[in-house]
Design an enzyme around this catalytic site. Sequence first.
Site, mmCIF file in Angstrom:
data_model
loop_
_atom_site.group_PDB
_atom_site.id
_atom_site.type_symbol
_atom_site.label_atom_id
_atom_site.label_comp_id
_atom_site.label_asym_id
_atom_site.label_seq_id
_atom_site.Cartn_x
_atom_site.Cartn_y
_atom_site.Cartn_z
ATOM 1 N N THR A 96 -2.914 1.806 2.296
ATOM 2 C CA THR A 96 -3.354 1.503 3.656
ATOM 3 C C THR A 96 -2.214 1.629 4.651
ATOM 4 O O THR A 96 -2.435 1.903 5.829
ATOM 5 C CB THR A 96 -3.961 0.089 3.707
ATOM 6 O OG1 THR A 96 -4.921 -0.042 2.657
ATOM 7 C CG2 THR A 96 -4.637 -0.186 5.029
ATOM 8 N N ILE B 168 -6.007 -8.112 -2.560
ATOM 9 C CA ILE B 168 -5.119 -7.377 -1.657
ATOM 10 C C ILE B 168 -6.049 -6.519 -0.817
ATOM 11 O O ILE B 168 -6.590 -5.514 -1.271
ATOM 12 C CB ILE B 168 -4.063 -6.567 -2.416
ATOM 13 C CG1 ILE B 168 -3.182 -7.523 -3.238
ATOM 14 C CG2 ILE B 168 -3.207 -5.761 -1.433
ATOM 15 C CD1 ILE B 168 -2.031 -6.856 -3.968
ATOM 16 N N TYR C 118 -0.780 -1.842 -10.016
ATOM 17 C CA TYR C 118 -1.870 -1.402 -9.144
ATOM 18 C C TYR C 118 -2.682 -0.352 -9.897
ATOM 19 O O TYR C 118 -2.239 0.782 -10.062
ATOM 20 C CB TYR C 118 -1.290 -0.842 -7.847
ATOM 21 C CG TYR C 118 -2.289 -0.437 -6.788
ATOM 22 C CD1 TYR C 118 -3.641 -0.742 -6.881
ATOM 23 C CD2 TYR C 118 -1.851 0.247 -5.653
ATOM 24 C CE1 TYR C 118 -4.538 -0.382 -5.897
ATOM 25 C CE2 TYR C 118 -2.741 0.619 -4.655
ATOM 26 C CZ TYR C 118 -4.077 0.314 -4.785
ATOM 27 O OH TYR C 118 -4.963 0.690 -3.799
ATOM 28 N N LYS D 172 -3.375 -5.629 -9.374
ATOM 29 C CA LYS D 172 -4.308 -5.356 -8.282
ATOM 30 C C LYS D 172 -5.329 -4.393 -8.864
ATOM 31 O O LYS D 172 -5.032 -3.227 -9.120
ATOM 32 C CB LYS D 172 -3.605 -4.741 -7.075
ATOM 33 C CG LYS D 172 -4.573 -4.329 -5.958
ATOM 34 C CD LYS D 172 -3.850 -3.616 -4.816
ATOM 35 C CE LYS D 172 -4.851 -3.172 -3.751
ATOM 36 N NZ LYS D 172 -4.174 -2.438 -2.636
#
Length: 294
Positions: A45, A204, A133, A162
């Site tokens: 992001t 997250i 992640y 995540k």
Amino acid sequence: MLKGAVTALITPFDDNGAIDEKAFCNFVEWQITQGINGVSPVGTTGESPTLTHEEHKRIIELCVEQVAKRVPVVAGAGSNSTSEAVELAKHAEKAGADAVLVVTPYYNRPNQRGLYTHFSSIAKAISIPIIIYNIPSRSVIDMAVETMRDLCRDFKNIIGVKDATGKIERASEQREKCGKDFVQLSGDDCTALGFNAHGGVGCISVSSNVAPKLCAQLHAACLCSDYKTALKLNDLLMPLNRAVFIEPSPAGIKYAAAKLGLCGTIVRSPIVPLSDTTKKIIDEALYHAGLLKE
């Protein structure tokens, strides 16, 4: 323990496409005043694929300085090159980040042994916590629960994941294999409520860029097992969760942030500005969540 709503921070750019440092610092400050539980700079992001290494490092430094230990900073440190990931992780630790978020290597598609080698190299190089992640939709590979189990067993600083698989049952599977203390954070706002019910402790989040208070309240309710309240908040946020991903992220969430006066809409190519149709859908979602008023 890291938990609650952690914002996957956008990276504001000025009209020339350079990092708008003042806007970024103001945005981080606003996040904290709104009650966010943590921040995660330079992830997907934050447009990490189109940042230079120097820009990447600078954003982490700015974030750590602005946060000033008030909430955890989980700095992005991923690469499909192990040596680059180690370098970025070392810098994050030196800059004062509380943890690093390391994506599974993308494009070169390592097998499970390769994933173990990649993450073990990073774990040996730093002492701060590492969050894996796992996002198969972007990296093409999916870290097996057994690989995750082996990593958290062998390296005490690999503390959590995540999870952006979109499979809420993963939380139960990872809880079984990795233990109840393994920190499980959703990487998908749309499925985070169900993920938390399976043992997750937060998210997250992309949507928390514009709705930090609502997202923090949602995950606080989940942590208290108040799923009636969490469901009401989720109903407010769900149209936004969907709308900001109609077109490639982070164009949608940056547009939403601009509507709230938080930053500009500029994204770096090959991400392009939104269509008018998508803008209208995001506007409606912001009104639905009570973030824009008539």
